[in-house]
Design an enzyme around this catalytic site. Structure first.
Site, PDB file in Angstrom:
ATOM      1  CG  ASP A  84      -1.879   1.063   1.268  1.00 53.77           C
ATOM      2  OD1 ASP A  84      -2.201   1.595   0.219  1.00 53.77           O
ATOM      3  OD2 ASP A  84      -2.581   1.388   2.259  1.00 53.77           O
TER       4      ASP A  84
ATOM      5  CG  ASP B  11      -3.317   3.764  -3.510  1.00 52.89           C
ATOM      6  OD1 ASP B  11      -4.225   3.019  -3.834  1.00 52.89           O
ATOM      7  OD2 ASP B  11      -3.654   4.601  -2.444  1.00 52.89           O
ATOM      8  CD  GLU B  12      -5.564  -0.898  -1.699  1.00 48.60           C
ATOM      9  OE1 GLU B  12      -5.335  -1.778  -0.811  1.00 48.60           O
ATOM     10  OE2 GLU B  12      -6.414  -0.192  -1.480  1.00 48.60           O
TER      11      GLU B  12
END
Length: 365
Positions: free
Chosen positions: A11, A106-107
């Site tokens: 993350d 983003d993850e």
């Protein structure tokens, strides 16, 4: 319990804001808010850790964020830039394993049980991934390492920013005991309140409830909670996973009954959904509005559009129409939600539209 799998959840730390701080050194160490501007009805997409100290968080109205931190620096989202950086990061993941399941820009989950670098330790792989991300993008990431997706994702949220948390089969119970009840999957604000009323504050308390009790109180979600609190999650990392829907809902601080007070909230939710669709390069063809009333009963209204969209103005336009269909006179509302379903890739949608135009032109001859 499947102790043989090695799962990493990565993350990125305050991703949008971190990219902006990287690209403009003057922003480093300052409260940066990415999203809607404070003089609009926009919302916070993300904010730097300096801004979070003031109680600012994603989905908060930008006007409220401005009041909480008057000297904050507001920056409009630049999805094209964030997608380019995300692509760099995903390529790093793929250099370690093909089993990568992105959840957002983003993850992502990675299954490194078998991997391309021949390293047996998932912890060492996570360290290498974090090191490469920083070397190639100058951004930090936090990682959770465990034997299933549930534990890996919860672990990645600990020790942020730039953290690394490992949950082994041996320490899983102790780790789960201390997970706040609100951090379990499927536990929103309302469910958290219900658990707190039952005296359930954390994983240790949750484990005391029987499966029958959890299913009776929370239906199928209760079964998942019963398994998760015992460290069980058999979901596989799926690199080809397709989302069926994408939405955002909010529990209101105070119940409201005036539809004019609801419209700004619906607009903010529509904007949030639009930004998330664009971030994942998705479009939707069906708009759904959810309303939950003071007595906890809930209803939904949906509308299928002629064309796919991820445009915030379009989503809000139809969401507003749907809200008016509820006939909310004298009814107290505690939760509002906006969701898009029938999702497709934005690129696929454009190709379909182009093919339709060609077909219509051919019919002229």
């Amino acid at each position: 319990m499947q102790a043989t799998r090695k799962i990493i959840h990565v993350d990125m730390d305050a991703f949008f804001a971190a990219v902006e701080q990287r690209d403009d050194p003057k922003l480093k160490g300052k409260p940066v808010i990415v999203g809607g501007l404070p003089n609009s009805r926009g919302v916070v997409a993300t904010c730097s850790y300096e801004a979070r100290k003031y109680g600012i968080h994603s989905a908060m109205p930008s006007s409220i964020a401005k009041r909480k931190c008057p000297h904050a620096i507001f920056i409009k989202t630049n999805m094209e830039k964030y997608r380019a950086v995300s692509k760099q990061i995903m390529q790093i993941f793929l250099s370690f394993t093909d089993l990568v399941e992105p959840l957002a820009l983003d993850e992502a989950y990675l299954d490194v049980t078998e991997n391309k670098v021949g390293i047996n330790s998932a912890t060492l792989i996570a360290k290498q991934i974090k090191k490469r991300i920083f070397a190639e993008t100058k951004l930090t990431a936090s990682a959770g390492v465990s034997y299933n997706k549930f534990l890996a994702k919860v672990a990645s949220g600990y020790q942020k920013p730039n953290g690394l948390t490992v949950v082994t089969p041996e320490n899983a119970d102790a780790f789960i005991d201390n997970i706040p009840i609100g951090d379990f999957f499927g536990v929103g604000k309302v469910t958290e309140e219900k658990f707190l009323q039952l005296g359930v504050k954390n994983g240790k308390d949750l484990r005391q409830l029987s499966e029958e009790t959890l299913i009776r109180e929370f239906q199928e979600r209760g079964r998942t909670l019963y398994q998760n609190v015992r460290g069980v999650d058999e979901r596989r990392v799926n690199p080809n996973r397709k989302r069926k829907s994408l939405g955002k809902e909010t529990t209101l601080r105070e119940n409201i009954s005036n539809i004019h007070d609801m419209l700004p909230i619906i607009e903010r939710l529509s904007e949030n959904v639009s930004e998330r669709l664009q971030a994942q390069q998705l479009v939707g063809k069906c708009i759904v509005v959810k309303v939950k009333f003071a007595d906890f009963s809930q209803r939904t209204r949906r509308m299928t559009l002629d064309n796919y969209t991820n445009d915030k103005t379009t989503i809000f336009h139809y969401a507003e129409k749907l809200l008016h269909e509820f006939n909310l006179e004298d009814q107290s509302v505690r939760l509002l939600g906006v969701t898009t379903t029938e999702l497709a890739s934005a690129q696929t949608s454009r190709r379909k539209k182009a093919n339709i135009k060609v077909y219509e032109q051919l019919k002229l001859f």
